[in-house]
Design a protein around this motif. Sequence first.
Motif, short mmCIF file in Angstrom:
data_model
loop_
_atom_site.label_atom_id
_atom_site.label_comp_id
_atom_site.label_asym_id
_atom_site.label_seq_id
_atom_site.Cartn_x
_atom_site.Cartn_y
_atom_site.Cartn_z
N TYR A 17 0.82 -1.21 0.00
CA TYR A 17 0.00 0.00 0.00
C TYR A 17 0.86 1.27 0.00
N TYR A 18 2.11 1.15 0.40
CA TYR A 18 3.00 2.30 0.53
C TYR A 18 4.06 2.37 -0.54
N PHE A 21 5.74 5.84 -1.62
CA PHE A 21 5.41 6.79 -0.55
C PHE A 21 6.44 7.91 -0.42
N SER A 22 7.72 7.58 -0.49
CA SER A 22 8.75 8.61 -0.31
C SER A 22 8.72 9.62 -1.45
N VAL A 25 5.67 11.91 -0.79
CA VAL A 25 5.93 12.88 0.28
C VAL A 25 6.85 14.00 -0.22
N LYS A 81 6.57 8.48 -9.60
CA LYS A 81 5.61 7.81 -8.70
C LYS A 81 4.75 6.82 -9.46
N GLN A 85 4.46 2.76 -8.98
CA GLN A 85 3.20 2.16 -8.57
C GLN A 85 2.58 1.26 -9.63
#
Length: 142
Positions: A17-18, A21-22, A25, A81, A85
């Motif tokens: 799910y992450y 993430f970095s 952010v 990203k 993903q």
Amino acid sequence: MYHAFEVVKRNYSFKEYYRGFSIIVLRNSAANCCFFITKAELQKYSDVCDSIHKENLKNFCSGGFLGMFMSTLFYPLKVMKVTVQRQLGGPFIGFYQVAVLVYNRDGGGINNFYQGVLINASRSLLSWGVTNMTFEFLKKTI
């Protein structure tokens, strides 16, 4: 969306799910900081309008164009990203590895970081414009 969450939960670890993430952010914090700092500076030099319609138009334009600029400036991070993903499962790859992967895709080049930037800029102009106009209107009304 519920189905997608269930499939990921059933077939992969919670960590999935992450993924990315970095990068998310980094992109969101840098873009939002730049947006709000620049917006505050612009408002210092902005004249007060004599009608609510002119004020709304000014807020729409300033928020829209500023949002479009920030979104375009940080667009390569969005491409990175999405690249991260796209993959479900497998190893998590780092920032540098993703940048190299995007750069080398489809024959290589810096243009790979900007595919789709015009559509994103159009979307940003409208969404940031409406959001900024609504926020400023509600701030004065409430």
